[in-house]
Design a protein around this motif. Sequence first.
Motif, mmCIF file in Angstrom:
data_model
loop_
_atom_site.group_PDB
_atom_site.id
_atom_site.type_symbol
_atom_site.label_atom_id
_atom_site.label_comp_id
_atom_site.label_asym_id
_atom_site.label_seq_id
_atom_site.Cartn_x
_atom_site.Cartn_y
_atom_site.Cartn_z
ATOM 1 N N SER A 10 -4.490 -7.474 4.427
ATOM 2 C CA SER A 10 -5.123 -6.196 4.085
ATOM 3 C C SER A 10 -6.639 -6.236 4.133
ATOM 4 C CB SER A 10 -4.706 -5.788 2.673
ATOM 5 O OG SER A 10 -5.281 -6.680 1.729
ATOM 6 N N ASP A 38 -5.012 3.570 1.360
ATOM 7 C CA ASP A 38 -5.848 4.729 1.684
ATOM 8 C C ASP A 38 -5.424 5.426 2.965
ATOM 9 O OD1 ASP A 38 -7.477 4.409 -0.579
ATOM 10 O OD2 ASP A 38 -8.735 2.950 0.472
ATOM 11 N N THR A 39 -5.153 4.665 4.006
ATOM 12 C CA THR A 39 -4.882 5.268 5.312
ATOM 13 C C THR A 39 -3.389 5.429 5.610
ATOM 14 O OG1 THR A 39 -4.800 3.156 6.493
ATOM 15 C CG2 THR A 39 -6.980 4.204 6.236
ATOM 16 N N GLY A 40 -2.545 4.655 4.913
ATOM 17 C CA GLY A 40 -1.118 4.681 5.197
ATOM 18 C C GLY A 40 -0.722 3.815 6.383
ATOM 19 N N GLU A 41 -1.687 3.168 7.027
ATOM 20 C CA GLU A 41 -1.375 2.312 8.171
ATOM 21 C C GLU A 41 -0.441 1.180 7.749
ATOM 22 O OE1 GLU A 41 -3.546 -1.012 11.042
ATOM 23 O OE2 GLU A 41 -4.760 0.148 9.645
ATOM 24 N N GLN A 42 0.637 1.007 8.494
ATOM 25 C CA GLN A 42 1.601 -0.049 8.197
ATOM 26 C C GLN A 42 1.002 -1.402 8.563
ATOM 27 O OE1 GLN A 42 5.860 0.318 9.306
ATOM 28 N NE2 GLN A 42 5.489 -1.548 10.466
ATOM 29 N N LEU A 43 1.007 -2.317 7.587
ATOM 30 C CA LEU A 43 0.475 -3.655 7.801
ATOM 31 C C LEU A 43 1.586 -4.683 7.989
ATOM 32 C CD1 LEU A 43 -2.222 -3.545 4.969
ATOM 33 C CD2 LEU A 43 -2.540 -3.029 7.404
ATOM 34 N N SER A 94 1.658 -1.138 3.301
ATOM 35 C CA SER A 94 0.759 -0.268 4.061
ATOM 36 C C SER A 94 -0.572 -0.149 3.343
ATOM 37 C CB SER A 94 1.388 1.112 4.273
ATOM 38 O OG SER A 94 1.790 1.675 3.052
ATOM 39 N N ASP A 95 -1.598 0.177 4.093
ATOM 40 C CA ASP A 95 -2.921 0.406 3.522
ATOM 41 C C ASP A 95 -2.816 1.585 2.560
ATOM 42 O OD1 ASP A 95 -5.602 1.915 3.492
ATOM 43 O OD2 ASP A 95 -6.149 -0.035 4.332
ATOM 44 N N SER A 137 9.695 -0.516 15.515
ATOM 45 C CA SER A 137 8.724 -1.058 14.583
ATOM 46 C C SER A 137 8.520 -2.540 14.876
ATOM 47 C CB SER A 137 9.220 -0.879 13.160
ATOM 48 O OG SER A 137 8.318 -1.474 12.265
#
Length: 165
Positions: A142, A38-43, A35-36, A162
Amino acid sequence: MPQHRYKLVTLAVLLLVCSAGLATAIPGERVLVVSDADTGEQLLAVPVEENTTVNLSYMHSVEKTPVYDIYEVHGERLDNTEMRFQSYGWGLPAREDVYTENGFFVFNPENRSYDELYVKPGRIASHRLTVGDQTYDLVSLSDAQSVRITVERRSVLSTALSLEP
């Protein structure tokens, strides 16, 4: 609406709600999640099992030689089992016991287990993540931004919903 139809609809709704509740509560599979930072967005989310090998590889930015950090999945942790590198440089284990094998220095760390790893993928270093036999380009995944790598246990429902990029 006739009485029997009302009962059937009520029963169907009840079964749907119960099924959703069970799917949320039942522990599902383990997934390695990138995940990112900083943002927590799952990559990326990749299913893993106990003892799955996870390899973080990159080119040392100063030495311009390959480095391999090898981990194994144990529970919801990543255990650093081995590091392979071809030359000593900043950040490499210069004061540890190493041996040589096939042109690499090999370091077997003890007691290095992580709940999470933070990595800053670099375009020059060309960071790659290999999970089992599948390799992912961390730089393009990323956009060369810092990532957080974890192993999570997800419910059957969240795993089903997911999507792997």
